[in-house]
Design an enzyme around this catalytic site. Structure first.
Site, mmCIF file in Angstrom:
data_model
loop_
_atom_site.group_PDB
_atom_site.id
_atom_site.type_symbol
_atom_site.label_atom_id
_atom_site.label_comp_id
_atom_site.label_asym_id
_atom_site.label_seq_id
_atom_site.Cartn_x
_atom_site.Cartn_y
_atom_site.Cartn_z
ATOM 1 C CE LYS A 256 -3.309 2.737 2.612
ATOM 2 N NZ LYS A 256 -3.885 3.044 3.940
ATOM 3 C CD GLN A 257 4.299 4.580 -1.000
ATOM 4 O OE1 GLN A 257 3.831 5.465 -0.283
ATOM 5 N NE2 GLN A 257 5.412 3.900 -0.713
#
Length: 348
Positions: free
Chosen positions: A235-236
Site C-alpha cells: 500500500k502506497q
C-alpha cells in the site's frame, strides 16, 4: 461511466497516455490468474496462496485480479473524534464491516478491537485484514511512531485472511519497525495469512519546497524495501512529484536514468515506477485514497484510473467512504470498482 465528468481537462491525458518509460510488457500485471501465474512459484505455502485467493475472490471485483479494500484504522491513527465525528455511526465497528460488505469490497482492514468485536458474526462473510501496528496521537507531545497493538496469533484466531502493518521509512524508528514487521510477516506466513504493508515515508527533512514523501523515487524505494520483507501487497500513496533523492542532497543513492529514462512528469509514469519497484508487479501495488474533501468522487476516479493504467492492483480508500452517509460511501466504493471493471480502461 462518464469519465469526462470526473477527469475533466485531464481526460485525454490520462486515458490516451502511452507509457514509454517502463513498457507494460515488462510488468507482472494483475489478472484472474495472478495467484497461479505469479504467486504460486514463490515460497508462499498453499495456505498463504489460499488466503491471497480469498481476497481476489470476494466482492464486486471477484475474479478480476484487482482489489478494492476498505481501511478503517483511523480511530487510532487520527483519533476517533477526528475520524468519526462526520458520521458517528462508525464509532460502532459493525457499521464499518457493513460498509465493506454492502460496498462490494474484497476485504475490510481495521484494528484488532474493531474486527474482534464482530468477528463471530462477519469473519466468514468478508475477508478480514487485521492492522497490527498504529501511530497513536494521545501521548503528549505527539510522537510519530508505529507501535504494535496486536499479535499475529490474535488475527489468526479471529479468522483473519491477512494482516497489515505500517513502516515509516526514513524515520528514526524505521530500523526497529522493519525488524518487528519482518518477524510479524514471517509468523503470518507460517500461519497461512497474506501480508499487506503500508510503505509510508515519514521525516520532516522530506519536505523541501515539495512534499517528497510523495515522490516517485523515494516511494519507489520504500516499496522495494516492503517487497523485500515479503509483503504480498504494497500500500502506497500515489506519487505526485519526483526527485526526492536529488533534492535532499548527499542522501541515499540513485541514478540519472531514474529521471531521464524510467520516469517522466506524467502521473501514470510516476506510478508505473512505484509498480516497477514492487518487483515489476510481483507484489501488487494498491494506492491509498487519501483524506476526504470536497471533490472526493473525482479524486477517487482519477486515482483509480492512474493506478490501473500504471499496472497497479487497486485502491484502498477509507475516509472518503466512511466520513459520509453510508449510501454515499457505497456509491464512492462502487465508483472506484467500476474503473477496474471497465475493459476500456487499459494498461498504458
Amino acid at each position: 461511466m462518464e469519465l469526462e465528468y470526473y477527469l475533466k481537462e485531464e481526460t485525454a491525458s490520462l486515458l490516451d497516455h502511452t507509457c514509454t518509460t517502463i513498457p507494460n510488457d515488462k510488468l507482472n500485471l494483475p489478472g484472474p490468474d495472478f495467484t497461479d501465474r505469479i504467486m504460486a512459484p514463490t515460497d508462499r505455502s498453499n495456505r498463504v496462496l489460499g488466503s491471497i485467493q480469498q481476497l481476489f475472490d470476494h466482492g464486486r471485483l471477484a475474479g478480476t485480479g484487482y482489489l478494492s479494500l476498505l481501511p478503517v484504522d483511523q480511530g487510532v491513527e487520527h483519533s476517533a473524534g477526528a475520524s468519526f465525528a462526520p458520521n458517528p455511526d462508525y464509532f460502532d465497528p459493525e457499521n464499518i464491516v457493513k460498509l465493506a460488505i454492502e460496498g462490494g469490497c474484497n476485504a475490510v482492514a481495521s484494528t484488532l478491537g474493531v474486527l474482534g468485536a464482530v468477528s463471530r458474526k462477519y469473519a466468514h462473510k468478508i475477508p478480514f485484514l487485521v492492522k497490527l501496528n498504529h501511530n497513536e496521537l494521545l501521548s503528549y507531545p505527539n510522537t510519530f511512531d508505529q507501535i504494535y497493538f496486536a499479535q499475529v496469533e490474535q488475527a489468526w484466531n479471529m479468522g483473519a485472511v491477512a494482516v497489515g502493518a505500517t513502516i515509516y521509512f526514513g524515520s528514526p524508528e524505521s530500523d526497529r519497525q522493519i525488524q518487528e514487521t519482518g518477524k510479524a510477516f514471517k509468523r503470518a506466513h507460517e500461519l497461512g495469512m497474506a501480508t499487506v504493508l503500508w510503505c509510508y515515508l515519514r521525516n520532516d527533512a522530506f519536505k523541501k519546497g515539495k512534499d517528497y514523501a510523495l515522490s516517485a523515487d523515494l516511494t519507489g524505494q520504500a516499496n522495494h524495501l516492503g517487497v523485500t520483507l515479503e509483503a504480498d501487497i504494497i500500500k502506497q500513496k500515489q506519487a505526485s512529484n519526483n526527485g526526492g533523492f536529488l533534492a535532499l542532497k548527499d542522501f541515499g543513492k540513485t541514478s540519472d536514468l531514474v529521471y531521464s529514462t524510467l520516469t517522466s512528469d506524467h502521473p501514470i509514469d510516476l506510478t508505473r515506477y512505484q509498480v516497477a519497484n514492487c518487483y515489476m508487479g510481483r507484489s501488487g501495488l494498491i494506492n491509498s485514497g487519501g483524506a476526504s474533501g470536497k471533490d472526493d468522487f473525482a479524486t477517487a476516479v482519477r486515482t483509480a484510473v492512474i493506478n490501473k493504467r500504471a499496472g497497479g492492483m487497486g485502491l484502498i480508500s477509507g475516509r472518503k467512504a466512511f466520513q459520509r452517509p453510508m449510501k454515499e460511501g457505497i456509491k464512492l466504493l462502487n465508483l472506484i470498482q467500476d474503473i477496474y471493471l471497465d475493459p476500456s480502461i487499459t494498461i498504458a
